[in-house]
Scaffold this active site. Structure first.
Site, PDB file in Angstrom:
ATOM      1  N   GLU A 118       3.203  -6.294  10.824  1.00 39.51           N
ATOM      2  CA  GLU A 118       4.416  -5.849  11.339  1.00 39.51           C
ATOM      3  C   GLU A 118       4.645  -6.281  12.769  1.00 39.51           C
ATOM      4  OE1 GLU A 118       3.991  -1.575  11.433  1.00 39.51           O
ATOM      5  OE2 GLU A 118       4.304  -1.495   9.299  1.00 39.51           O
ATOM      6  N   TYR A 144      -2.962   8.631  19.658  1.00 40.82           N
ATOM      7  CA  TYR A 144      -3.165  10.103  19.478  1.00 40.82           C
ATOM      8  C   TYR A 144      -2.913  10.948  20.574  1.00 40.82           C
ATOM      9  CZ  TYR A 144      -5.923   7.917  15.806  1.00 40.82           C
ATOM     10  OH  TYR A 144      -6.307   6.973  14.678  1.00 40.82           O
ATOM     11  N   CYS A 156       0.327   5.653   9.006  1.00 42.02           N
ATOM     12  CA  CYS A 156      -0.910   6.200   9.890  1.00 42.02           C
ATOM     13  C   CYS A 156      -1.349   5.217  10.567  1.00 42.02           C
ATOM     14  CB  CYS A 156      -1.884   6.718   9.071  1.00 42.02           C
ATOM     15  SG  CYS A 156      -1.267   8.054   7.953  1.00 42.02           S
ATOM     16  N   HIS A 157      -1.288   3.855  10.022  1.00 43.01           N
ATOM     17  CA  HIS A 157      -1.920   2.586  10.835  1.00 43.01           C
ATOM     18  C   HIS A 157      -1.399   2.416  12.123  1.00 43.01           C
ATOM     19  CE1 HIS A 157       1.611   1.278   8.416  1.00 43.01           C
ATOM     20  NE2 HIS A 157       1.754   0.282   9.474  1.00 43.01           N
ATOM     21  N   ASN A 210      -5.138  14.252   5.878  1.00 36.92           N
ATOM     22  CA  ASN A 210      -3.793  13.955   5.208  1.00 36.92           C
ATOM     23  C   ASN A 210      -4.042  12.701   4.419  1.00 36.92           C
ATOM     24  OD1 ASN A 210      -1.005  13.627   4.531  1.00 36.92           O
ATOM     25  ND2 ASN A 210      -0.628  13.947   6.692  1.00 36.92           N
TER      26      ASN A 210
END
Length: 92
Positions: free
Chosen positions: A72, A13, A43-44, A35
């Site tokens: 990922e 952030y 967003c993750h 959102n």
DNA sequence: AATGTGACAGAGG
DNA sequence: ACCTCTGCCACAT
């Protein structure tokens, strides 16, 4: 910003706020929370500066976030990213 | 206009 | 590692 994060990397952030030339870290998080585009925005991949996962509003919550990251290639241990230095994306 | 509350950060104990 | 402030910005009451 979030869409620019390559797969398998993460950002914080703070970094996002930094790129926006502001110190509104909280506002960034707030933006995510409100959102509801989670199907098309990764967003993750946005975590806290201290390496912890942070929160995740969409269904599945933090669990889901961990899974997505792990899937990922981002190792998470006890709610915190392991090799943070390796996977973090700073928008060179 | 005034508070209070967050997907946060940083300093201090 | 924990907890407690303070600073930050946007938004809801």
């Amino acid at each position: 910003m979030v869409c620019r994060i390559p797969k398998g990397r993460v950002t914080t952030y703070k970094i996002i706020a930094g790129q926006l030339n502001t110190r509104a870290y909280r506002a960034v998080g707030r933006a995510m929370a409100s959102n509801e585009n989670y199907p098309h925005i990764p967003c993750h991949r946005v975590i806290r500066n201290d390496g912890k996962i942070g929160n995740y509003t969409p269904p599945g919550g933090i669990k889901r976030k961990r899974e997505l990251l792990k899937k990922e290639g981002v190792m998470v241990k006890n709610g915190a990213v392991e090799n943070l230095k390796e996977v973090i994306y700073r928008y060179d």
